[in-house]
Design a protein around this motif. Structure first.
Motif, PDB file in Angstrom:
ATOM      1  N   SER A   1       7.262   2.874   4.766  1.00  0.00           N
ATOM      2  CA  SER A   1       7.870   1.184   5.550  1.00  0.00           C
ATOM      3  C   SER A   1       8.881   1.577   6.531  1.00  0.00           C
TER       4      SER A   1
ATOM      5  N   SER B   1       1.413   3.815  -5.090  1.00  0.00           N
ATOM      6  CA  SER B   1       1.442   2.265  -4.610  1.00  0.00           C
ATOM      7  C   SER B   1       0.657   1.923  -6.662  1.00  0.00           C
TER       8      SER B   1
ATOM      9  N   PHE C   1       2.619  12.201   3.128  1.00  0.00           N
ATOM     10  CA  PHE C   1       3.103  12.166   3.815  1.00  0.00           C
ATOM     11  C   PHE C   1       3.891  13.586   4.199  1.00  0.00           C
TER      12      PHE C   1
ATOM     13  N   GLU D   1      -0.229  11.822   7.475  1.00  0.00           N
ATOM     14  CA  GLU D   1      -0.562  12.536   5.918  1.00  0.00           C
ATOM     15  C   GLU D   1      -1.460  13.745   5.743  1.00  0.00           C
TER      16      GLU D   1
ATOM     17  N   TYR E   1       1.786   3.209   2.167  1.00  0.00           N
ATOM     18  CA  TYR E   1       2.034   4.641   3.238  1.00  0.00           C
ATOM     19  C   TYR E   1       3.637   4.008   3.717  1.00  0.00           C
TER      20      TYR E   1
ATOM     21  N   ARG F   1      -0.286   8.971  -2.585  1.00  0.00           N
ATOM     22  CA  ARG F   1      -0.822   9.789  -1.397  1.00  0.00           C
ATOM     23  C   ARG F   1       0.594  10.353  -0.913  1.00  0.00           C
TER      24      ARG F   1
ATOM     25  N   GLU G   1       0.810  -1.361   0.251  1.00  0.00           N
ATOM     26  CA  GLU G   1       0.416   0.244  -0.026  1.00  0.00           C
ATOM     27  C   GLU G   1       1.262   1.276  -0.128  1.00  0.00           C
TER      28      GLU G   1
ATOM     29  N   VAL H   1       5.041   9.535  11.310  1.00  0.00           N
ATOM     30  CA  VAL H   1       4.335   9.446  10.047  1.00  0.00           C
ATOM     31  C   VAL H   1       3.130  10.510  10.215  1.00  0.00           C
TER      32      VAL H   1
END
Ligand SMILES: [Zn+2]
Length: 132
Positions: A86, A105, A117, A126, A84, A115, A82, A124
């Protein structure tokens, strides 16, 4: 961050072009608005992580400065997971906390997701992308 659909499309195109590896690149802009997307080579050349190629990084930073922009973002792709950060991404961001981190992604290849961040001090958060 404000970003045009064209720049989002360019990030997605780069992500697809560099399959099966992760891609990476830099985003120039002014006052938090993205103005340019610059492809860099992934020196790690793997789908597991990204490593901005050092000479690409220097060349692109010069271009961004010459264009009167500043570095507003760093993007990379996730080919199988996804959008997001790692733990590897979080560790990498320690050295460069100011730019936003955009992740594209391709987990669902028909529906790429981008997305953004803020990654600071291992945390993290968003950030909303205003596309258009
Ligand atoms: Zn990542």
């Amino acid at each position: 961050m404000r970003i045009s659909q064209e720049l989002i499309d360019e990030i997605v195109a780069h992500s697809r072009d560099d399959l099966p590896n992760e891609c990476c690149g830099l985003i120039g802009g002014v006052d938090g608005t993205a103005a340019s997307v610059h492809r860099a080579r992934n020196a790690a050349a793997t789908w597991l992580r990204y490593e901005l190629h050092p000479s690409d990084q220097i060349r692109i930073m010069n271009t961004i400065e010459d264009d009167g922009e500043e570095l507003v973002g760093i993007y990379h792709s996730h080919t199988k997971s996804e959008a997001y950060p790692s733990q590897t991404d979080i560790n990498l961001a320690e050295n460069w906390p100011d730019p936003l981190y955009l992740i594209c992604s391709l987990e669902n290849s028909d529906e790429p997701i981008v997305r953004a961040f803020a990654i600071r001090d291992g945390a993290v958060e968003e950030v909303e992308l205003h596309v258009g």
